[in-house]
Design an enzyme around this catalytic site. Structure first.
Site, PDB file in Angstrom:
ATOM      1  N   SER A  29      20.688  48.630  18.570  1.00  0.00           N
ATOM      2  CA  SER A  29      19.354  49.213  18.374  1.00  0.00           C
ATOM      3  C   SER A  29      19.421  50.622  17.806  1.00  0.00           C
ATOM      4  CB  SER A  29      18.623  49.330  19.715  1.00  0.00           C
ATOM      5  OG  SER A  29      18.243  48.093  20.183  1.00  0.00           O
ATOM      6  N   HIS A  60      16.336  46.157  14.009  1.00  0.00           N
ATOM      7  CA  HIS A  60      17.516  45.348  13.713  1.00  0.00           C
ATOM      8  C   HIS A  60      17.365  44.710  12.337  1.00  0.00           C
ATOM      9  CE1 HIS A  60      19.544  45.201  17.693  1.00  0.00           C
ATOM     10  NE2 HIS A  60      18.334  45.527  18.105  1.00  0.00           N
ATOM     11  N   HIS A  82      20.090  38.327  19.727  1.00  0.00           N
ATOM     12  CA  HIS A  82      19.955  38.421  21.181  1.00  0.00           C
ATOM     13  C   HIS A  82      19.574  37.070  21.777  1.00  0.00           C
ATOM     14  CE1 HIS A  82      19.081  42.504  19.664  1.00  0.00           C
ATOM     15  NE2 HIS A  82      19.712  42.909  20.757  1.00  0.00           N
ATOM     16  N   TYR A  84      17.598  36.708  24.209  1.00  0.00           N
ATOM     17  CA  TYR A  84      16.162  36.699  24.529  1.00  0.00           C
ATOM     18  C   TYR A  84      15.286  36.341  23.332  1.00  0.00           C
ATOM     19  CZ  TYR A  84      16.054  41.511  22.610  1.00  0.00           C
ATOM     20  OH  TYR A  84      16.182  42.609  21.813  1.00  0.00           O
ATOM     21  N   GLU A  85      15.844  36.367  22.132  1.00  0.00           N
ATOM     22  CA  GLU A  85      15.075  35.953  20.965  1.00  0.00           C
ATOM     23  C   GLU A  85      14.933  34.435  20.905  1.00  0.00           C
ATOM     24  OE1 GLU A  85      15.886  38.416  17.200  1.00  0.00           O
ATOM     25  OE2 GLU A  85      17.678  38.751  18.410  1.00  0.00           O
ATOM     26  N   ALA A 112      22.282  50.065  22.803  1.00  0.00           N
ATOM     27  CA  ALA A 112      21.482  50.998  23.597  1.00  0.00           C
ATOM     28  C   ALA A 112      21.404  50.402  24.992  1.00  0.00           C
ATOM     29  CB  ALA A 112      20.086  51.125  23.006  1.00  0.00           C
ATOM     30  N   MET A 209      20.957  44.187  27.268  1.00  0.00           N
ATOM     31  CA  MET A 209      20.587  42.786  27.012  1.00  0.00           C
ATOM     32  C   MET A 209      21.430  42.165  25.904  1.00  0.00           C
ATOM     33  SD  MET A 209      16.467  43.438  26.886  1.00  0.00           S
ATOM     34  CE  MET A 209      15.652  44.514  28.079  1.00  0.00           C
ATOM     35  N   SER A 210      22.598  42.712  25.672  1.00  0.00           N
ATOM     36  CA  SER A 210      23.411  42.203  24.548  1.00  0.00           C
ATOM     37  C   SER A 210      24.893  42.392  24.847  1.00  0.00           C
ATOM     38  CB  SER A 210      23.049  42.973  23.272  1.00  0.00           C
ATOM     39  OG  SER A 210      23.461  44.333  23.366  1.00  0.00           O
ATOM     40  N   ASN A 233      17.681  55.473  28.207  1.00  0.00           N
ATOM     41  CA  ASN A 233      16.757  55.773  29.317  1.00  0.00           C
ATOM     42  C   ASN A 233      17.594  55.767  30.589  1.00  0.00           C
ATOM     43  OD1 ASN A 233      16.655  52.793  28.391  1.00  0.00           O
ATOM     44  ND2 ASN A 233      16.063  52.662  30.546  1.00  0.00           N
ATOM     45  N   HIS A 245      10.251  49.938  24.602  1.00  0.00           N
ATOM     46  CA  HIS A 245      11.192  49.742  23.496  1.00  0.00           C
ATOM     47  C   HIS A 245      11.121  50.936  22.538  1.00  0.00           C
ATOM     48  CE1 HIS A 245      13.897  47.599  20.914  1.00  0.00           C
ATOM     49  NE2 HIS A 245      13.031  47.517  19.935  1.00  0.00           N
TER      50      HIS A 245
HETATM   51  N1  HPA Z   1      17.540  47.791  30.622  1.00  0.00           N
HETATM   52  C1  HPA Z   1      18.011  46.792  29.855  1.00  0.00           C
HETATM   53  N2  HPA Z   1      18.299  46.931  28.571  1.00  0.00           N
HETATM   54  C2  HPA Z   1      18.105  48.135  28.022  1.00  0.00           C
HETATM   55  C3  HPA Z   1      17.613  49.223  28.767  1.00  0.00           C
HETATM   56  C4  HPA Z   1      17.316  49.030  30.142  1.00  0.00           C
HETATM   57  O1  HPA Z   1      16.874  49.939  30.868  1.00  0.00           O
HETATM   58  N3  HPA Z   1      17.543  50.277  27.907  1.00  0.00           N
HETATM   59  C5  HPA Z   1      17.984  49.833  26.717  1.00  0.00           C
HETATM   60  N4  HPA Z   1      18.320  48.549  26.764  1.00  0.00           N
END
Ligand code: HPA
Length: 270
Positions: A29, A60, A82, A84-85, A112, A209-210, A233, A245
């Site tokens: 990301s 992306h 991903h 989740y896609e 990220a 998530m990756s 974050n 996001h």
């Molecule tokens: N959780 C999951 N995936 C993420 C996060 C998060 O806080 N930040 C960036 N990708």
């Protein structure tokens, strides 16, 4: 994905490039700017590669970029797939299969991630020392020995020598490099406070998530892996702030220059 399908994708990519890359890099990301540093670019759109899916997430792009970075031949994934896609795990990891069959020895993965380690700040870079997988394993199903063995070891999924190179490079550049365990969930929902707390209890430093499926498939195929996360974050149990996001992408932007600099200089040592 069958050996024959992967071979078709490999043959197509090889028909476009002149030399075998030494290093493959996955840009997570907002980390696309690293791609602009690549010289003598040959851009191959995912949509043109046989059997490749096309990525759908904002931030992306969907290209393989071949070229030279710090005098090394590299191939970059600008945009990843991903789970989740809605892609199958063998689609999520198709590029790693192709890279390993191409004979590429080193994979650098970036992403990220959300920080759960109390010592982390937004914009930190974390060297992934190990992972915990909460996603389906991408190796589930019939094993084709031409890709790798049935029960691959994950004892050193993140190569010690590459980690040491990253640590040394960060030191030279005066970049603070955090280290820790990355946990991968499926997403796309962010974690609940209870889930962030659970990860912290488990000794996880960052969550995303990756990456983990890609790493498992790369290690299965005999590649050495280096993983780096931008902490976009940080979970704070005393704050009600929501993850978005947009926030993730903005915070990654600020850390991108550090990451680009780090990766470029690590490559010189590989
Ligand atoms: N959780 C999951 N995936 C993420 C996060 C998060 O806080 N930040 C960036 N990708």
């Amino acid at each position: 994905m069958t050996y024959e399908q992967i071979s078709e994708a490999k043959a197509f990519i090889e028909s476009k490039i002149s030399q075998t890359p030494e290093i493959a890099i996955v840009l997570g990301s907002g980390l696309s700017p690293l791609a602009t540093e690549i010289e003598d670019q040959i851009i191959i759109a995912y949509k043109d590669i046989p059997h490749f899916p096309v990525s759908t997430v904002k931030g992306h792009a969907g290209n393989l970029i071949f070229g030279r970075l710090n005098n090394k031949n590299v191939i970059c994934m600008q945009g990843r797939f991903h789970f989740y896609e809605g892609y199958r795990m063998d689609e999520v990891t198709i590029a790693q299969r192709v890279f390993s069959l191409m004979g590429i020895k080193t994979l650098i993965v970036t992403n990220a991630a959300g920080g759960v380690n109390k010592n982390f700040s937004v914009g930190d870079i974390m060297l992934i020392t190990d992972h915990i997988n909460f996603m389906p394993n991408p190796l589930i199903g019939r094993n084709d020995e031409r890709f790798g063995k049935r029960f691959p070891s994950m004892n050193e999924a993140y190569d010690k020598d590459l980690r040491n190179k990253a640590i040394a490079t960060a030191k030279e550049l005066n970049i603070t490099l955090q280290q820790g365990v990355y946990a991968a969930g499926t997403g796309p929902s962010f974690e609940t406070p209870a889930e962030y707390m659970m990860y912290r209890t488990l000794g996880v430093s960052a969550v995303g998530m990756s990456t983990v499926p890609e790493v498992i498939v790369a290690v299965h195929g005999g590649m050495k892996v280096l993983g780096l996360s931008v902490i976009s974050n940080v979970f704070d149990e005393n704050s009600n702030e929501e993850q978005t996001h947009k926030e993730v992408l903005e915070n990654v932007d600020a850390a991108t220059r550090k990451m680009v600099c780090l990766v470029k200089n690590i490559i010189a040592k590989i």
